[in-house]
Scaffold this active site. Structure first.
Site, short mmCIF file in Angstrom:
data_model
loop_
_atom_site.label_atom_id
_atom_site.label_comp_id
_atom_site.label_asym_id
_atom_site.label_seq_id
_atom_site.Cartn_x
_atom_site.Cartn_y
_atom_site.Cartn_z
N ASN A 88 0.87 -1.18 0.00
CA ASN A 88 0.00 0.00 0.00
C ASN A 88 0.91 1.23 0.00
O ASN A 88 1.51 1.55 1.02
CB ASN A 88 -0.89 -0.05 1.27
CG ASN A 88 -1.69 1.22 1.47
OD1 ASN A 88 -1.77 2.06 0.57
ND2 ASN A 88 -2.28 1.36 2.65
N LYS A 116 0.07 4.25 -0.20
CA LYS A 116 -0.58 5.43 0.40
C LYS A 116 -0.36 6.64 -0.51
O LYS A 116 -0.30 6.47 -1.73
CB LYS A 116 -0.05 5.65 1.83
CG LYS A 116 -0.15 4.36 2.66
CD LYS A 116 0.11 4.55 4.11
CE LYS A 116 -0.03 3.20 4.82
NZ LYS A 116 0.14 3.29 6.26
N HIS A 131 -9.45 1.28 5.45
CA HIS A 131 -8.14 1.46 6.09
C HIS A 131 -8.29 2.42 7.28
O HIS A 131 -9.05 3.38 7.21
CB HIS A 131 -7.12 2.02 5.08
CG HIS A 131 -5.72 1.97 5.60
ND1 HIS A 131 -5.24 2.88 6.51
CD2 HIS A 131 -4.70 1.11 5.36
CE1 HIS A 131 -3.98 2.57 6.81
NE2 HIS A 131 -3.64 1.50 6.12
N GLU A 169 -6.51 4.72 8.36
CA GLU A 169 -6.23 6.14 8.09
C GLU A 169 -7.46 6.84 7.54
O GLU A 169 -7.70 8.01 7.83
CB GLU A 169 -5.03 6.26 7.13
CG GLU A 169 -3.73 5.97 7.86
CD GLU A 169 -2.59 5.48 6.99
OE1 GLU A 169 -2.69 5.53 5.75
OE2 GLU A 169 -1.58 5.02 7.57
N GLU A 200 -5.09 -4.99 10.91
CA GLU A 200 -4.06 -3.97 11.09
C GLU A 200 -4.31 -3.21 12.38
O GLU A 200 -5.11 -2.26 12.41
CB GLU A 200 -4.10 -2.98 9.92
CG GLU A 200 -3.84 -3.60 8.57
CD GLU A 200 -3.30 -2.56 7.60
OE1 GLU A 200 -2.18 -2.74 7.12
OE2 GLU A 200 -3.98 -1.55 7.36
N GLY A 204 2.90 2.10 10.83
CA GLY A 204 3.87 3.18 10.66
C GLY A 204 4.65 3.52 11.91
O GLY A 204 5.33 4.55 11.97
N SER A 228 3.75 -2.31 10.37
CA SER A 228 5.20 -2.39 10.56
C SER A 228 5.79 -3.73 10.13
O SER A 228 6.71 -4.24 10.78
CB SER A 228 5.57 -2.04 12.01
OG SER A 228 5.21 -0.71 12.31
P1 PGA Z 1 3.09 0.18 7.64
O1 PGA Z 1 1.60 0.44 7.12
O2 PGA Z 1 3.60 -1.08 7.01
O3 PGA Z 1 3.88 1.40 7.18
O4 PGA Z 1 3.03 0.08 9.13
C1 PGA Z 1 0.71 -0.64 6.95
C2 PGA Z 1 -0.60 -0.14 6.41
O5 PGA Z 1 -1.05 0.95 6.77
O6 PGA Z 1 -1.25 -0.84 5.61
#
Ligand code: PGA
Length: 249
Positions: A9, A11, A93, A95, A163, A169, A207
């Site tokens: 992803n 983003k 997601h 976010e 997640e 992140g 992560s």
């Molecule tokens: P990350 O993000 O691997 O940077 O922790 C995962 C995601 O948001 O799908």
């Protein structure tokens, strides 16, 4: 079905110069038991589709609107994504749930839109740190799954991504026990909803890096990863792809 799905992803990262990263990933030999997916910003989909034509890498989008068309300035519909070369779309997601206050009800309508357009929906679920610390992780994740998954849906074209919000992140992935526990719980919820024996892929996200991927992929009920930061550079992403366990003969 490939046993493992490794989905990147991107983003809101990636200009045309980064198409080369996807090309490098596509040049990698990918094992038969592994499917690789890149979800770039939607504007890169047509170019990436042309670039990756004939490769093993599939393309996905990061979100879609619940309607197929209409007066929704700035939004992108699932049929548009499908026409641009996507075969998957991420919905729900964290976010988007946090920044745009997306509700389970809206996410459910997005899943339906994805399916109408023939896309596979990657449904993201996950608890915040406060919810976990107060002992509500199962309740929150169970409710997200139940409320986002339409009653009359089938298990086809569905991927679940667990997640935990606090692991995204942050460099702090969930522990093996936490992942095994939640994936086992989601496996049960899915089999209650769709009936036993349905092989819905359940990805872990938060992560995932080259140095923890192999351990995560060895956990029961983990069918791959949704990768953010470590999917942006082909070298990092390829390390994760190579961590998929070798298929049993
Ligand atoms: P990350 O993000 O691997 O940077 O922790 C995962 C995601 O948001 O799908």
């Amino acid at each position: 079905m490939a046993e493992y799905l490794i989905a990147g992803n991107w983003k809101m990262n990636g200009l045309r110069a980064e198409l080369a990263e996807a090309e490098r990933t596509a040049a990698e030999e990918i094992a038969d038991n592994c499917r690789v997916l890149i979800c770039p910003p939607a504007v890169l989909l047509p170019q990436m589709t042309a670039l990756l034509d004939g490769s093993m890498v599939r393309l996905g989008a990061q979100d879609c609107h619940p309607e197929d068309s209409g007066a929704f300035t700035g939004d992108i519909s699932a049929p548009m994504l499908a026409e641009s070369g996507a075969s998957y779309v991420i919905v729900g997601h964290s976010e988007r749930r946090l920044s745009y206050r997306e509700s389970n009800n809206l996410v459910r309508r997005k899943m339906q839109a994805a399916w109408r357009a023939g896309l596979t929906a990657i449904l993201c679920v996950g608890e915040t740190e406060t919810e976990r610390n107060s002992g509500h992780a199962h309740a929150v994740v169970g409710q997200q799954f139940a409320e986002c998954t339409p009653e009359d849906s089938t298990a086809d074209k569905l991927v679940i991504a667990y997640e935990p919000v606090w692991a995204i992140g942050t460099g702090r992935s969930a522990s093996g026990e936490e992942i095994a526990d939640m994936h086992g719980f989601l496996r049960e919820e899915a089999s209650r909803h769709f009936g036993p024996g349905q092989e819905i892929p359940i990805l872990y996200g938060g992560s995932v890096k080259g140095d923890n991927a192999a351990e995560i992929f060895s956990i029961a009920d983990v069918n791959g990863a949704l990768v953010g930061g470590a999917s942006l550079r082909a070298a990092d992403f390829i390390r994760i792809i190579r961590s998929v366990p070798v298929a049993q003969a």
